[in-house]
Design an enzyme around this catalytic site. Sequence first.
Site, mmCIF file in Angstrom:
data_model
loop_
_atom_site.group_PDB
_atom_site.id
_atom_site.type_symbol
_atom_site.label_atom_id
_atom_site.label_comp_id
_atom_site.label_asym_id
_atom_site.label_seq_id
_atom_site.Cartn_x
_atom_site.Cartn_y
_atom_site.Cartn_z
ATOM 1 N N LYS A 161 -5.326 -1.438 5.619
ATOM 2 C CA LYS A 161 -4.011 -0.887 6.189
ATOM 3 C C LYS A 161 -4.216 -1.098 7.849
ATOM 4 O O LYS A 161 -5.282 -0.664 8.259
ATOM 5 C CB LYS A 161 -3.892 0.492 6.033
ATOM 6 C CG LYS A 161 -3.217 0.872 4.705
ATOM 7 C CD LYS A 161 -3.114 2.151 4.334
ATOM 8 C CE LYS A 161 -2.821 2.255 2.784
ATOM 9 N NZ LYS A 161 -2.604 3.975 2.408
ATOM 10 N N LYS A 220 2.529 7.303 -7.904
ATOM 11 C CA LYS A 220 1.416 8.182 -7.185
ATOM 12 C C LYS A 220 1.025 9.366 -8.245
ATOM 13 O O LYS A 220 1.896 9.806 -8.663
ATOM 14 C CB LYS A 220 2.185 9.035 -5.981
ATOM 15 C CG LYS A 220 2.313 8.000 -4.711
ATOM 16 C CD LYS A 220 1.234 7.603 -4.165
ATOM 17 C CE LYS A 220 1.491 6.812 -2.911
ATOM 18 N NZ LYS A 220 0.181 6.546 -2.039
#
Length: 328
Positions: A247, A151
């Site tokens: 997703k 991240k």
Amino acid sequence: MIHRTLGAHIERWPVRGAFTISRGAKREVEVVVARFDENGAVGRGEATAIYYHGESAASVLETIVSHRTDLEAGLDRMALQEMLPRGAARNALDCALWDLEAKRSGVPVWRLAGLPAPRPLETAFTISLGAPERMEADARAVATLPLLKLKLAGEGDIARVAAVRRGAPGARLIVDANEAWTGRDVAAEATALLPFGVELIEQPVKAGEDHLLDGVNSPIPLCADESCQDRADLDRCIDRYAAINIKLDKAGGLTEALALAAEARAAGLELMVGCMLATSLGIAPAALVAQGARWVDLDGALLLAEDRPQAMMAEKGILSAAGPALWG
């Protein structure tokens, strides 16, 4: 005669440590579970609210129960796509209906969907956003895993990636900018990551500002995440991104996710299949979409402090297929 009842509730699951991205940190995740009971068969689906769309577990639950009458009257998956927009509520219900059909018929979901039998998957493991030394230590602790996802946050990203590479010199690396490179030179940022072997960059710019990528010649493939929710978003991704991240919570369920995967492949886009923080119940349907994807990021349950009974197991970065007692 069909006798169907709908149940839905919120569950809270603690995160192992904290899960930190450029938008903040989470120490627990709230998931919404939908359950259909029909003539002795039970189907379940789990969803996590898409917070950057303004969803919450409470709003997802409210949406589900507000449609109880139609759902208990026998509404099927195709009608569900018309009744609800994309998002977590439709995902929980869609996956529960798939599971119900499998339990009712004795035929696994993969076969009902015309898919090959699922195989174990190599999944990424996420290194949360932090100071370079913290990320290096976190990477060192999982350095034997084959694929790590970092991240990022914009400023200081090169130091973060360099630190993770020191901590895990043998791992493959992908990075997620979470829109934090808006206003930055994306091609230059990507070029600076080449020495560290980064093979994919997720969502460098803000969703809706994808035109900033027009003419950008990135040496590392770019992947749309927030910019690609379902098939309606594909046109704006083509020629700007090399891949999309599917997703189920974004797409609104397995039904749309499978259709999105097919259309993306036909358009020449590579596939990544990801997830929100979720238990194995939420990961299991996504694993069917992930069969054959170039990148798999289904570590949502692995980041939790605990998981459900009959959980999907992971060993050395390889995620097992779900058993029918869990889902499908």
